[in-house]
Design an enzyme around this catalytic site. Structure first.
Site, mmCIF file in Angstrom:
data_model
loop_
_atom_site.group_PDB
_atom_site.id
_atom_site.type_symbol
_atom_site.label_atom_id
_atom_site.label_comp_id
_atom_site.label_asym_id
_atom_site.label_seq_id
_atom_site.Cartn_x
_atom_site.Cartn_y
_atom_site.Cartn_z
ATOM 1 N N SER A 14 0.815 -1.217 0.000
ATOM 2 C CA SER A 14 0.000 0.000 0.000
ATOM 3 C C SER A 14 0.849 1.268 0.000
ATOM 4 O O SER A 14 0.590 2.202 -0.780
ATOM 5 C CB SER A 14 -0.959 -0.005 1.200
ATOM 6 O OG SER A 14 -0.256 -0.151 2.421
ATOM 7 N N LYS A 194 7.028 5.114 16.968
ATOM 8 C CA LYS A 194 5.610 5.493 16.918
ATOM 9 C C LYS A 194 4.722 4.273 16.706
ATOM 10 O O LYS A 194 3.586 4.239 17.190
ATOM 11 C CB LYS A 194 5.383 6.557 15.852
ATOM 12 C CG LYS A 194 5.679 6.123 14.417
ATOM 13 C CD LYS A 194 4.456 5.582 13.693
ATOM 14 C CE LYS A 194 4.807 5.109 12.293
ATOM 15 N NZ LYS A 194 3.639 4.553 11.595
#
Length: 338
Positions: A14, A194
């Site tokens: 993606s 993150k």
């Protein structure tokens, strides 16, 4: 050697596809390569990546190339967008096919499995010192980038000229704002940590703790990222930018994030294997958690949130017990000088 393409993108998932679409939408001839020939044939026939970005048509300047040798011969600019656990493998596969004037940039977010090394160290081990290196990082969901919705990212590298040229290649006044940064280490680290904190944010919401808890976790997660960055020589200012706070907020608060959705499933009672199956794509944060935990231990950096997430993922601790342990930690000042 002349380029027959402006840039070659390795990785047709993606995010790799989204970056290729963005580059081609800028009018740059872009080649997209992926490891699965059948998938590449489907992309060429459909003129879109129906599996990962359904309904988003490829621009005219985007071309599919299933032959890695041809893809790498076409351009000296090579953008690697593959999961972190195969990053070194893909570079090793590419090495004998790279042009002498090749320049390598990656948008892979993570560290080396098992060792927790930065990807720059993996790249140097595989490729040597010959090629300029750079990294892209920042708050980017693939679907929004591919759709042309406004997005901003940062780029840093070993060669200022390469960094500047990447800004020119990627930047689009209509869709993508690109910031140059001189903190090569910080940009790499932000993209890995993150993912870990996003799993924690998902677990918190899955348990039902609410917005207060999620915000506290994001804030203290930023503290952990900054501590680790300082230990590695990164600039603390980087973590207040796109690759730090920006990516952290995005990934922790929106359900487009696979890491957040993975954490949500865990918080609602799924086991690790079931949660991964439920997501259906690579959850980078699962491996990143072990990598970041390993790195923090090696450097002696205190990262209590990361440690609790590690214990949930790898030692069978329940998310509720992990939360209790974090809340029950010794009281301390928020000000680091006290």
């Amino acid at each position: 050697m002349n380029n027959s393409a402006d840039i070659t993108v390795l990785g047709a998932g993606s995010y790799g596809t989204a970056l290729a679409i963005s580059l081609a939408s800028n009018g740059h001839k872009t080649l997209l390569w992926g490891h699965d020939p059948a998938h590449m044939q489907t992309l060429a026939e459909d003129k879109c990546n129906q599996a990962f970005l359904p309904g988003i048509a490829f621009p005219e300047c985007l071309h599919i190339e299933a032959d890695l040798a041809k893809a790498l011969a076409a351009s000296n600019n090579v953008l690697v967008v593959v999961p972190s656990h195969v990053f070194g493998t893909v570079l090793a596969q590419a090495k004998p096919l790279l042009r002498q004037d090749a320049r390598i940039v990656w948008a892979t977010k993570g560290l080396e499995p098992e060792t927790g090394r930065l990807l720059q160290d993996v790249a140097r081990d595989v490729l040597g010192e010959q090629y300029p290196l750079a990294v892209l990082s920042g708050p980017t969901f693939a679907k929004e980038l591919a759709m042309g919705l406004p997005t901003a990212i940062s780029v840093a590298g070993t060669c200022p000229q390469f960094t500047a040229e990447l800004v020119e290649l990627l930047h689009s006044p209509k869709r993508l704002r690109v910031y140059a940064n001189d903190d090569f280490i910080g940009l790499q680290l932000g993209g890995a940590v993150k993912n870990v904190i996003a799993i924690g944010a998902g677990m918190s919401d899955g348990i039902g703790f609410g917005a207060n808890a999620r915000t506290a976790l994001i804030t203290r997660g930023l503290v952990e990222l900054t501590r680790l960055g300082e230990a590695l020589g990164a600039s603390t200012a980087t973590f207040m930018g796109m690759a730090g706070l920006g990516d952290l907020v995005l990934t922790c608060t929106d359900n487009q994030s696979r890491n957040r959705r993975f954490g949500l499933a865990l918080g609602k009672g799924c086991d690790v294997d079931t949660a991964q199956v439920e997501i259906g794509q690579v959850v980078e944060g699962y491996r990143n958690t072990k990598e970041v935990f390993t790195l923090a231990k090696r450097l002696g950096v205190e990262m209590p949130i990361t440690e609790q997430i590690y214990q949930v993922l790898y030692q069978g601790k329940s998310p509720v017990d992990a939360a209790k342990e974090l809340l029950g930690r010794e009281k301390k000042s928020e000000t680091p000088t006290q």
